[in-house]
Design a protein around this motif. Structure first.
Motif, PDB file in Angstrom:
ATOM      1  N   THR A  99      61.112 -25.942 121.523  1.00  0.00           N
ATOM      2  CA  THR A  99      60.499 -25.143 122.560  1.00  0.00           C
ATOM      3  C   THR A  99      59.435 -24.579 122.235  1.00  0.00           C
ATOM      4  O   THR A  99      59.824 -23.304 121.480  1.00  0.00           O
ATOM      5  CB  THR A  99      61.382 -24.732 123.746  1.00  0.00           C
ATOM      6  OG1 THR A  99      62.247 -25.702 124.182  1.00  0.00           O
ATOM      7  CG2 THR A  99      60.211 -24.098 124.728  1.00  0.00           C
ATOM      8  N   VAL A 100      57.986 -24.412 122.053  1.00  0.00           N
ATOM      9  CA  VAL A 100      56.966 -23.457 121.866  1.00  0.00           C
ATOM     10  C   VAL A 100      57.311 -22.335 122.653  1.00  0.00           C
ATOM     11  O   VAL A 100      56.917 -22.405 123.911  1.00  0.00           O
ATOM     12  CB  VAL A 100      55.768 -23.879 121.586  1.00  0.00           C
ATOM     13  CG1 VAL A 100      54.677 -23.052 121.133  1.00  0.00           C
ATOM     14  CG2 VAL A 100      55.829 -24.972 120.551  1.00  0.00           C
ATOM     15  N   THR A 101      57.366 -21.089 122.145  1.00  0.00           N
ATOM     16  CA  THR A 101      57.319 -19.697 123.212  1.00  0.00           C
ATOM     17  C   THR A 101      56.026 -18.818 122.965  1.00  0.00           C
ATOM     18  O   THR A 101      55.793 -17.866 123.465  1.00  0.00           O
ATOM     19  CB  THR A 101      58.617 -19.142 123.174  1.00  0.00           C
ATOM     20  OG1 THR A 101      58.864 -18.632 121.494  1.00  0.00           O
ATOM     21  CG2 THR A 101      59.768 -19.863 123.309  1.00  0.00           C
ATOM     22  N   GLY A 102      55.484 -19.090 121.699  1.00  0.00           N
ATOM     23  CA  GLY A 102      54.343 -18.411 121.329  1.00  0.00           C
ATOM     24  C   GLY A 102      53.305 -19.274 120.513  1.00  0.00           C
ATOM     25  O   GLY A 102      53.773 -19.826 119.731  1.00  0.00           O
ATOM     26  N   GLY A 103      52.265 -18.945 120.810  1.00  0.00           N
ATOM     27  CA  GLY A 103      51.291 -19.551 120.128  1.00  0.00           C
ATOM     28  C   GLY A 103      49.804 -18.684 119.690  1.00  0.00           C
ATOM     29  O   GLY A 103      50.066 -17.810 118.684  1.00  0.00           O
ATOM     30  N   THR A 104      48.680 -19.010 120.156  1.00  0.00           N
ATOM     31  CA  THR A 104      47.510 -18.097 119.729  1.00  0.00           C
ATOM     32  C   THR A 104      47.004 -16.992 120.379  1.00  0.00           C
ATOM     33  O   THR A 104      46.037 -16.475 120.209  1.00  0.00           O
ATOM     34  CB  THR A 104      46.476 -19.264 119.600  1.00  0.00           C
ATOM     35  OG1 THR A 104      46.355 -19.795 120.728  1.00  0.00           O
ATOM     36  CG2 THR A 104      46.673 -20.229 118.386  1.00  0.00           C
ATOM     37  N   GLU A 105      48.017 -16.765 121.527  1.00  0.00           N
ATOM     38  CA  GLU A 105      47.772 -15.590 122.386  1.00  0.00           C
ATOM     39  C   GLU A 105      47.686 -14.236 121.731  1.00  0.00           C
ATOM     40  O   GLU A 105      48.461 -13.964 120.653  1.00  0.00           O
ATOM     41  CB  GLU A 105      48.311 -15.576 123.656  1.00  0.00           C
ATOM     42  CG  GLU A 105      49.925 -15.272 123.221  1.00  0.00           C
ATOM     43  CD  GLU A 105      50.851 -16.453 122.574  1.00  0.00           C
ATOM     44  OE1 GLU A 105      51.973 -16.074 122.180  1.00  0.00           O
ATOM     45  OE2 GLU A 105      50.253 -17.477 122.795  1.00  0.00           O
ATOM     46  N   THR A 106      46.905 -13.634 122.112  1.00  0.00           N
ATOM     47  CA  THR A 106      46.939 -11.893 121.626  1.00  0.00           C
ATOM     48  C   THR A 106      48.034 -11.482 121.871  1.00  0.00           C
ATOM     49  O   THR A 106      49.146 -11.716 122.534  1.00  0.00           O
ATOM     50  CB  THR A 106      45.830 -11.161 122.491  1.00  0.00           C
ATOM     51  OG1 THR A 106      45.454 -10.052 121.798  1.00  0.00           O
ATOM     52  CG2 THR A 106      46.206 -11.088 123.988  1.00  0.00           C
TER      53      THR A 106
END
Length: 176
Positions: A99-106
């Motif tokens: 499960t992805v919980t973080g990506g390219t967000e600030t």
């Protein structure tokens, strides 16, 4: 009069044939570019989510959103294609639920190989993933492990922060 009609019909038929040929050629070129995209090619959020979901990888957001400019969202906007392919390689090699919980967000740390620049994803901490990383890759100290392909797995306590320098050997059946 008949000559004008015949000429218009010929021009119209030629234009129609050119349009059909051009459309087929553009569709073929677009398909080739997508399949052979550069590892640093940037993906849209929707394309990345679709590719991950197709591989059985889920994505979650504490804020229930995907706005790249809000730190409580999980965005994949402008993620590198190799990062998404690396996540899929990891899923296939580990046989773990991801499960992805973080990506390219600030809101993440800055730097060349950062979340914002499309190199990193955060994954939920699971015993399956932890066991796979710690038993398959090389410990490099500081709660970090490095795969044979050079990707870095950082145990941040409540999630895995993974830097994908490449797709994890996806073309060679790699392990992540």
């Amino acid at each position: 009069m008949n000559r004008k009609i015949a000429l218009r019909a010929a021009v119209g038929a030629s234009a129609m044939a050119l349009a059909l040929f051009s459309t087929a050629y553009v569709a073929e070129a677009t398909t080739d570019q997508t399949e052979n995209a550069s590892p640093l090619a940037k993906m849209s959020h929707s394309a990345a989510v679709s590719k991950l979901n197709g591989a059985g990888i889920s994505i979650t957001s504490s804020g229930g959103c995907s706005d790249r400019n809000k730190p409580n969202c999980t965005s994949l906007e402008q993620v590198n294609s190799a990062t998404i392919d690396g996540a899929i390689t990891l899923k296939n090699a580990s046989n773990c639920s991801l499960t992805v919980t973080g990506g390219t967000e600030t809101g993440h740390a800055s730097g060349t190989y950062s979340h914002w620049n499309g190199y990193k994803l955060d994954f939920s901490m699971t015993s399956c993933l932890s066991n796979y990383v710690k038993n398959t890759f090389t410990s490099i100290g500081g709660s970090k492990w490095q795969s044979g392909s050079g990707n870095i797995y950082f145990d941040e306590g409540n999630h895995w922060d993974v830097t994908f320098h490449n797709c994890g050997g996806c073309l060679d059946g790699g392990k992540g």
